[in-house]
Design a protein around this motif. Structure first.
Motif, PDB file in Angstrom:
ATOM      1  N   THR A 121       0.820  -1.260   0.019  1.00  0.00           N
ATOM      2  CA  THR A 121      -0.050   0.105  -0.006  1.00  0.00           C
ATOM      3  C   THR A 121       1.013   1.294   0.170  1.00  0.00           C
ATOM      4  N   ASN A 122       0.445   2.295  -0.358  1.00  0.00           N
ATOM      5  CA  ASN A 122       0.923   3.753  -0.321  1.00  0.00           C
ATOM      6  C   ASN A 122       1.271   4.211   1.170  1.00  0.00           C
ATOM      7  N   PHE A 123       0.576   3.899   1.872  1.00  0.00           N
ATOM      8  CA  PHE A 123       0.644   3.852   3.429  1.00  0.00           C
ATOM      9  C   PHE A 123       2.053   3.173   3.965  1.00  0.00           C
ATOM     10  N   ARG A 124       2.265   1.894   3.430  1.00  0.00           N
ATOM     11  CA  ARG A 124       3.093   0.975   3.967  1.00  0.00           C
ATOM     12  C   ARG A 124       4.546   1.717   3.325  1.00  0.00           C
ATOM     13  N   PHE A 125       4.291   1.890   2.205  1.00  0.00           N
ATOM     14  CA  PHE A 125       5.653   2.405   1.457  1.00  0.00           C
ATOM     15  C   PHE A 125       6.167   3.622   1.915  1.00  0.00           C
ATOM     16  N   MET A 183      21.314   1.164   5.870  1.00  0.00           N
ATOM     17  CA  MET A 183      20.382   1.459   4.889  1.00  0.00           C
ATOM     18  C   MET A 183      20.277   0.138   3.985  1.00  0.00           C
ATOM     19  N   ARG A 184      21.471  -0.478   3.807  1.00  0.00           N
ATOM     20  CA  ARG A 184      21.107  -1.687   3.001  1.00  0.00           C
ATOM     21  C   ARG A 184      20.243  -2.893   3.505  1.00  0.00           C
ATOM     22  N   ASP A 185      20.512  -2.944   5.071  1.00  0.00           N
ATOM     23  CA  ASP A 185      19.594  -3.734   5.909  1.00  0.00           C
ATOM     24  C   ASP A 185      18.313  -3.313   5.825  1.00  0.00           C
ATOM     25  N   ARG A 186      17.719  -2.031   5.661  1.00  0.00           N
ATOM     26  CA  ARG A 186      16.475  -1.396   5.696  1.00  0.00           C
ATOM     27  C   ARG A 186      15.741  -1.790   4.095  1.00  0.00           C
ATOM     28  N   LEU A 187      16.558  -1.678   3.265  1.00  0.00           N
ATOM     29  CA  LEU A 187      16.159  -1.845   1.825  1.00  0.00           C
ATOM     30  C   LEU A 187      15.843  -3.410   1.788  1.00  0.00           C
ATOM     31  N   PHE A 201      14.874  -5.528   3.928  1.00  0.00           N
ATOM     32  CA  PHE A 201      13.947  -5.622   4.714  1.00  0.00           C
ATOM     33  C   PHE A 201      12.793  -5.254   3.762  1.00  0.00           C
ATOM     34  N   MET A 202      12.549  -4.331   3.351  1.00  0.00           N
ATOM     35  CA  MET A 202      11.384  -3.781   2.252  1.00  0.00           C
ATOM     36  C   MET A 202      11.295  -4.931   1.151  1.00  0.00           C
ATOM     37  N   ASP A 238      12.104  -7.788   1.195  1.00  0.00           N
ATOM     38  CA  ASP A 238      11.646  -9.443   1.869  1.00  0.00           C
ATOM     39  C   ASP A 238      10.044  -9.078   2.333  1.00  0.00           C
ATOM     40  N   GLU A 239       9.572  -8.120   2.673  1.00  0.00           N
ATOM     41  CA  GLU A 239       8.377  -7.718   3.011  1.00  0.00           C
ATOM     42  C   GLU A 239       7.515  -7.942   1.774  1.00  0.00           C
ATOM     43  N   MET A 240       8.059  -7.271   0.608  1.00  0.00           N
ATOM     44  CA  MET A 240       7.503  -7.303  -0.674  1.00  0.00           C
ATOM     45  C   MET A 240       7.362  -8.640  -1.150  1.00  0.00           C
ATOM     46  N   ARG A 241       8.153  -9.617  -0.857  1.00  0.00           N
ATOM     47  CA  ARG A 241       8.093 -10.832  -1.369  1.00  0.00           C
ATOM     48  C   ARG A 241       6.986 -11.596  -0.642  1.00  0.00           C
ATOM     49  N   GLU A 242       6.958 -11.309   0.726  1.00  0.00           N
ATOM     50  CA  GLU A 242       6.004 -11.986   1.598  1.00  0.00           C
ATOM     51  C   GLU A 242       4.487 -11.573   1.178  1.00  0.00           C
ATOM     52  N   SER A 243       4.464 -10.258   1.075  1.00  0.00           N
ATOM     53  CA  SER A 243       2.820  -9.851   1.067  1.00  0.00           C
ATOM     54  C   SER A 243       2.202 -10.285  -0.469  1.00  0.00           C
TER      55      SER A 243
END
Length: 61
Positions: free
Chosen positions: A5-9, A47-51, A53-54, A56-61
């Motif tokens: 969602t735009n909110f999550r992004f 920053m790399r860890d945060r990206l 994470f993003m 990974d979250e996209m793949r799981e949703s």
């Protein structure tokens, strides 16, 4: 990649911007000194860890 969602992004972007501005603020306490390699590497890793994470979250949703 899955939909986010735009909110999550926006949350992810805000967190990255907040962390980045914190780093910048701390660094500006001594603006004329050369950047320490360790500090630059820690910033890049964070920053790399945060990206990652993003992604990974996209793949799981």
């Amino acid at each position: 990649m899955a939909k986010v969602t735009n909110f999550r992004f926006a949350q992810w972007c805000t967190r990255i911007a907040t962390k980045s501005s914190g780093w910048a603020g701390d660094i500006l306490d001594s603006p004329n000194e050369p950047a320490r390699t360790e500090s630059v590497e820690r910033f890049i890793k964070e920053m790399r860890d945060r990206l990652t994470f993003m992604e990974d979250e996209m793949r799981e949703s």
